[in-house]
Design an enzyme around this catalytic site. Structure first.
Site, short mmCIF file in Angstrom:
data_model
loop_
_atom_site.label_atom_id
_atom_site.label_comp_id
_atom_site.label_asym_id
_atom_site.label_seq_id
_atom_site.Cartn_x
_atom_site.Cartn_y
_atom_site.Cartn_z
N HIS A 295 -61.17 38.18 96.29
CA HIS A 295 -60.07 37.31 95.85
C HIS A 295 -58.63 37.82 95.51
CE1 HIS A 295 -63.42 34.71 95.06
NE2 HIS A 295 -62.43 33.54 95.39
N ASN B 70 -54.57 39.12 97.47
CA ASN B 70 -53.29 38.62 98.16
C ASN B 70 -53.67 38.38 99.83
OD1 ASN B 70 -53.47 41.17 98.62
ND2 ASN B 70 -51.18 41.65 99.07
N HIS C 214 -56.55 37.43 101.08
CA HIS C 214 -57.29 36.11 100.88
C HIS C 214 -56.25 34.95 100.99
CE1 HIS C 214 -60.03 32.90 100.17
NE2 HIS C 214 -59.53 32.47 98.92
N HIS D 104 -53.09 29.44 95.33
CA HIS D 104 -54.40 28.78 94.75
C HIS D 104 -55.51 29.78 94.21
CE1 HIS D 104 -56.60 30.71 98.17
NE2 HIS D 104 -57.84 30.11 97.64
N GLN E 98 -75.51 34.15 104.27
CA GLN E 98 -74.05 33.45 105.08
C GLN E 98 -74.64 31.96 105.89
OE1 GLN E 98 -70.70 34.17 105.46
NE2 GLN E 98 -71.59 34.97 103.35
P1 AMP Z 1 -62.11 30.14 96.02
O1 AMP Z 1 -62.63 30.83 94.77
O2 AMP Z 1 -61.09 29.20 95.77
O3 AMP Z 1 -61.81 31.20 97.17
O4 AMP Z 1 -63.29 29.14 96.58
C1 AMP Z 1 -64.09 29.54 97.60
C2 AMP Z 1 -65.44 29.82 97.41
O5 AMP Z 1 -66.28 29.63 98.35
C3 AMP Z 1 -65.31 31.18 96.93
O6 AMP Z 1 -65.15 31.56 95.49
C4 AMP Z 1 -66.66 31.64 97.30
O7 AMP Z 1 -67.66 31.51 96.41
C5 AMP Z 1 -67.17 30.63 98.47
N1 AMP Z 1 -66.88 31.46 99.72
C6 AMP Z 1 -65.75 31.42 100.75
N2 AMP Z 1 -66.32 32.24 101.74
C7 AMP Z 1 -67.33 32.38 101.67
C8 AMP Z 1 -68.33 33.09 102.44
N3 AMP Z 1 -68.14 33.47 103.64
N4 AMP Z 1 -69.49 33.32 101.97
C9 AMP Z 1 -69.97 32.73 100.84
N5 AMP Z 1 -69.42 32.22 99.97
C10 AMP Z 1 -67.72 32.09 100.60
ZN ZN Z 2 -59.84 31.07 97.57
#
Ligand code: AMP
Ligand code: ZN
Length: 306
Positions: free
Chosen positions: A55, A57, A59, A96, A259
């Site tokens: 998490h 910049n 991303h 976000h 995954q």
């Molecule tokens: P955010 O925290 O806003 O990025 O919410 C998206 C969430 O999706 C992330 O916090 C992760 O928990 C999950 N996520 C996104 N990509 C993956 C991935 N490749 N593998 C597992 N979890 C993922």
């Molecule tokens: Zn995110």
């Protein structure tokens, strides 16, 4: 040039998405934003992204670019999208995960973090990201990116950005997907939808979780970073005497399996639903996703764990 040197990829990307807004309030192509103000704002936003494993910049820049790409396909199905709405979606994607601490909402709640206290345990991360995003715009001189909008437009813009950032809380994923499916069932032509907030929420949510639908070397890189961050959270939980969250225990981590689970439970159904309205984006994405799944299956069979 000076701006490019001081800013990072997020700020650079956001001011170069398609036609960049010009340096006056109403540009010839109809953008009513001041480019310098947007740059000032994004510089501060990017600075508040923490260098977490996932998490961070990069991303944020990745999700912003993905949202812009998805919007290009969405545009093919709508007679017109007000520029203000495009601006809000790009900005919502950019902010976000602003100030994310590399831990999820459950961790913030269980560790009694001050942000959980402030937001009463409700979507703690997302509440923080969007609240801080508006605080920067409203309290920092020369950073009010909404200044050129009317009062009513500002209200609309604020609602759209709040709604889309809240849509990135995985806790509401299934409700969101159900609502979206029901709306498509009721009216398959998105151009006829009066309220497009749900469509835009799905755009940013899909951009946020869509990393496995990439060429495998990229998908694998994102998977490694997100799992690294999960394991770091697990380490913090263990050191605080908290129960280690699912998928956060490095002792029994199985990345290929995790995954495949994430893809089959969350991403594939989201892409499949989105395919009903925007097949131009989801067609190639689903093809890449199948290749990603095949690669993880191979890695799982080879005994690779992490
Ligand atoms: P955010 O925290 O806003 O990025 O919410 C998206 C969430 O999706 C992330 O916090 C992760 O928990 C999950 N996520 C996104 N990509 C993956 C991935 N490749 N593998 C597992 N979890 C993922
Ligand atoms: Zn995110």
């Amino acid at each position: 040039m000076a701006f490019m040197i001081k800013s990072g990829p997020l700020a650079w990307l956001c001011t170069h998405v398609r036609q960049p807004p010009m340096n006056f309030h109403v540009s010839q192509d109809g953008w009513r934003v001041n480019r310098k103000t947007v740059e000032n704002y994004l510089y501060l936003v990017e600075r508040e992204y923490v260098p977490n494993s996932y998490h961070n910049n990069i991303h944020a820049a990745d999700v912003t670019q993905s949202a812009a790409i998805i919007m290009n396909s969405v545009k093919l199905h709508l007679d017109e999208i007000p520029k203000m709405e495009i601006f809000c979606i790009i900005m919502a994607a950019a902010v976000h995960d602003l100030g994310h601490l590399g831990v999820n909402n459950d961790f913030l709640i269980n560790s009694k973090h001050p942000r959980a206290t402030t937001y009463n345990d409700k979507s703690v991360n997302e509440n923080y990201h969007i609240s801080r995003a508006f605080e920067i715009a409203r309290t920092t001189p020369s950073c009010d990116i909404f200044e050129s909008f009317t009062f009513e437009e500002q209200k609309k813009c604020r609602k759209l950005m709040i709604d889309t950032v809240f849509a990135t809380d995985m806790a509401i994923h299934f409700d969101l997907l159900k609502a979206f499916n029901e709306k498509i069932d009721a009216e398959p032509d998105v151009n006829k939808w009066e309220d497009r907030n749900l469509l835009y929420q799905m755009v940013v949510h899909l951009a946020d979780i869509g990393n496995p639908a990439r060429p495998f070397p990229l998908a694998r890189g994102w998977a490694e970073r997100v799992i690294q961050e999960f394991c770091e959270q697990g380490d913090k939980e263990a050191s605080l005497g908290l129960a280690v969250s699912p998928f956060c225990n490095r002792e029994n981590m199985n990345m290929p399996k995790a995954q495949q689970g994430f893809i089959n439970v969350f991403l594939k159904p989201t892409l499949t639903t989105f395919h009903r309205v925007v097949p131009e984006f989801t067609g190639p994405a689903l093809e890449y996703l199948d290749k990603t799944i095949a690669e993880w299956v191979k890695l799982e069979q080879s005994g690779f764990k992490m």
